[in-house]
Design a protein around this motif. Sequence first.
Motif, mmCIF file in Angstrom:
data_model
loop_
_atom_site.group_PDB
_atom_site.id
_atom_site.type_symbol
_atom_site.label_atom_id
_atom_site.label_comp_id
_atom_site.label_asym_id
_atom_site.label_seq_id
_atom_site.Cartn_x
_atom_site.Cartn_y
_atom_site.Cartn_z
ATOM 1 N N GLN A 19 0.824 -1.216 0.000
ATOM 2 C CA GLN A 19 0.000 0.000 0.000
ATOM 3 C C GLN A 19 0.856 1.263 0.000
ATOM 4 O O GLN A 19 0.407 2.317 -0.429
ATOM 5 N N ILE A 20 2.096 1.170 0.515
ATOM 6 C CA ILE A 20 2.939 2.368 0.628
ATOM 7 C C ILE A 20 4.336 2.204 0.045
ATOM 8 O O ILE A 20 5.122 3.142 0.064
ATOM 9 N N ASP A 21 4.664 1.022 -0.474
ATOM 10 C CA ASP A 21 5.993 0.813 -1.039
ATOM 11 C C ASP A 21 6.260 1.777 -2.188
ATOM 12 O O ASP A 21 5.405 2.034 -3.026
ATOM 13 N N THR A 22 7.456 2.311 -2.216
ATOM 14 C CA THR A 22 7.909 3.129 -3.334
ATOM 15 C C THR A 22 9.401 2.903 -3.505
ATOM 16 O O THR A 22 10.091 2.533 -2.559
ATOM 17 N N LEU A 23 9.885 3.079 -4.712
ATOM 18 C CA LEU A 23 11.288 2.845 -5.014
ATOM 19 C C LEU A 23 12.057 4.145 -4.860
ATOM 20 O O LEU A 23 11.714 5.157 -5.473
ATOM 21 N N GLY A 24 13.069 4.142 -4.026
ATOM 22 C CA GLY A 24 13.914 5.315 -3.829
ATOM 23 C C GLY A 24 15.355 4.977 -4.167
ATOM 24 O O GLY A 24 15.688 3.826 -4.434
ATOM 25 N N TRP A 25 16.216 5.990 -4.182
ATOM 26 C CA TRP A 25 17.617 5.755 -4.499
ATOM 27 C C TRP A 25 18.507 6.695 -3.701
ATOM 28 O O TRP A 25 18.089 7.729 -3.227
ATOM 29 N N VAL A 26 19.765 6.260 -3.571
ATOM 30 C CA VAL A 26 20.785 7.007 -2.846
ATOM 31 C C VAL A 26 21.976 7.166 -3.779
ATOM 32 O O VAL A 26 22.280 6.264 -4.567
ATOM 33 N N ALA A 27 22.646 8.301 -3.712
ATOM 34 C CA ALA A 27 23.819 8.532 -4.556
ATOM 35 C C ALA A 27 24.881 9.270 -3.760
ATOM 36 O O ALA A 27 24.587 9.900 -2.742
ATOM 37 N N LYS A 28 26.118 9.200 -4.244
ATOM 38 C CA LYS A 28 27.215 9.850 -3.518
ATOM 39 C C LYS A 28 27.260 11.355 -3.736
ATOM 40 O O LYS A 28 27.891 12.075 -2.970
ATOM 41 N N ASP A 29 26.557 11.853 -4.767
ATOM 42 C CA ASP A 29 26.530 13.301 -5.002
ATOM 43 C C ASP A 29 25.232 13.683 -5.708
ATOM 44 O O ASP A 29 24.510 12.829 -6.227
ATOM 45 N N SER A 30 24.929 14.971 -5.721
ATOM 46 C CA SER A 30 23.655 15.433 -6.271
ATOM 47 C C SER A 30 23.566 15.248 -7.783
ATOM 48 O O SER A 30 22.480 15.037 -8.318
ATOM 49 N N SER A 31 24.690 15.299 -8.465
ATOM 50 C CA SER A 31 24.675 15.107 -9.919
ATOM 51 C C SER A 31 24.216 13.687 -10.277
ATOM 52 O O SER A 31 23.381 13.496 -11.160
ATOM 53 N N THR A 32 24.748 12.699 -9.568
ATOM 54 C CA THR A 32 24.357 11.307 -9.812
ATOM 55 C C THR A 32 22.903 11.096 -9.402
ATOM 56 O O THR A 32 22.138 10.437 -10.118
ATOM 57 N N LEU A 33 22.497 11.668 -8.277
ATOM 58 C CA LEU A 33 21.111 11.574 -7.828
ATOM 59 C C LEU A 33 20.166 12.118 -8.898
ATOM 60 O O LEU A 33 19.148 11.508 -9.227
ATOM 61 N N ASN A 34 20.535 13.242 -9.485
ATOM 62 C CA ASN A 34 19.730 13.865 -10.538
ATOM 63 C C ASN A 34 19.654 12.968 -11.784
ATOM 64 O O ASN A 34 18.582 12.771 -12.346
ATOM 65 N N LYS A 35 20.772 12.411 -12.202
ATOM 66 C CA LYS A 35 20.805 11.564 -13.399
ATOM 67 C C LYS A 35 19.963 10.305 -13.216
ATOM 68 O O LYS A 35 19.211 9.914 -14.112
ATOM 69 N N VAL A 36 20.071 9.671 -12.050
ATOM 70 C CA VAL A 36 19.267 8.476 -11.770
ATOM 71 C C VAL A 36 17.786 8.850 -11.771
ATOM 72 O O VAL A 36 16.948 8.143 -12.335
ATOM 73 N N GLY A 37 17.458 9.980 -11.154
ATOM 74 C CA GLY A 37 16.075 10.442 -11.123
ATOM 75 C C GLY A 37 15.510 10.694 -12.499
ATOM 76 O O GLY A 37 14.355 10.356 -12.784
ATOM 77 N N GLN A 38 16.321 11.274 -13.387
ATOM 78 C CA GLN A 38 15.852 11.531 -14.746
ATOM 79 C C GLN A 38 15.494 10.227 -15.454
ATOM 80 O O GLN A 38 14.493 10.158 -16.155
ATOM 81 N N VAL A 39 16.289 9.206 -15.221
ATOM 82 C CA VAL A 39 16.028 7.908 -15.863
ATOM 83 C C VAL A 39 14.802 7.235 -15.233
ATOM 84 O O VAL A 39 13.864 6.845 -15.931
ATOM 85 N N LEU A 40 14.785 7.112 -13.908
ATOM 86 C CA LEU A 40 13.698 6.395 -13.244
ATOM 87 C C LEU A 40 12.352 7.116 -13.325
ATOM 88 O O LEU A 40 11.311 6.476 -13.371
ATOM 89 N N LEU A 41 12.390 8.449 -13.335
ATOM 90 C CA LEU A 41 11.146 9.210 -13.387
ATOM 91 C C LEU A 41 10.744 9.581 -14.809
ATOM 92 O O LEU A 41 9.707 10.201 -15.020
ATOM 93 N N GLY A 42 11.577 9.212 -15.780
ATOM 94 C CA GLY A 42 11.260 9.502 -17.180
ATOM 95 C C GLY A 42 11.296 10.990 -17.503
ATOM 96 O O GLY A 42 10.501 11.472 -18.304
ATOM 97 N N LEU A 43 12.215 11.713 -16.878
ATOM 98 C CA LEU A 43 12.324 13.147 -17.114
ATOM 99 C C LEU A 43 13.290 13.434 -18.257
ATOM 100 O O LEU A 43 14.173 12.645 -18.554
ATOM 101 N N SER A 44 13.132 14.590 -18.865
ATOM 102 C CA SER A 44 14.063 14.980 -19.922
ATOM 103 C C SER A 44 15.382 15.373 -19.277
ATOM 104 O O SER A 44 15.469 15.635 -18.086
ATOM 105 N N SER A 45 16.403 15.458 -20.072
ATOM 106 C CA SER A 45 17.714 15.831 -19.556
ATOM 107 C C SER A 45 17.910 17.343 -19.591
ATOM 108 O O SER A 45 19.019 17.825 -19.571
ATOM 109 N N ALA A 46 16.810 18.076 -19.657
ATOM 110 C CA ALA A 46 16.890 19.531 -19.642
ATOM 111 C C ALA A 46 17.544 19.991 -18.343
ATOM 112 O O ALA A 46 17.454 19.321 -17.316
ATOM 113 N N LYS A 47 18.176 21.129 -18.401
ATOM 114 C CA LYS A 47 18.871 21.662 -17.231
ATOM 115 C C LYS A 47 17.888 21.846 -16.063
ATOM 116 O O LYS A 47 16.796 22.360 -16.244
#
Length: 124
Positions: A19-47
């Motif tokens: 009922q509440i499970d969601t997939l999250g991620w951890v990264a060593k820096d904000s740039s990697t966190l952003n890149k993983v998020g763009q892929v998993l959330l289906g976001l564009s690579s826009a700035k």
Amino acid sequence: FRPIYDKVPTRGLIPTAPQIDTLGWVAKDSSTLNKVGQVLLGLSSAKTKRPTKVVVAVDALGLCGAEQAKAVELVRSALTSISAGPSKGDLQTLEVQLSTYLLDSCPSLKAFVPENSDSPCAGL
């Protein structure tokens, strides 16, 4: 990072609390966190947009303990230092009374505030 429920598909994962499970991620820096998020959330690579405004609820901060207030101040200082535009200092800091800010931002809340109330946050 933990996105909102059901934003990232969980098919193939072992459920713990479906009922509440969601997939999250951890990264060593904000740039990697952003890149993983763009892929998993289906976001564009826009700035990524930087914040232009920080709203600080000074009355709510008054309810915090010293450690929480210090943490909020550190975050506010960090956001101010990264700036919102090409030159430093473009980030606007707005100090507000939370109740007044909420009532101004969402007028329908005024229906829950008693007419003869001494405090604008009574009933919120």
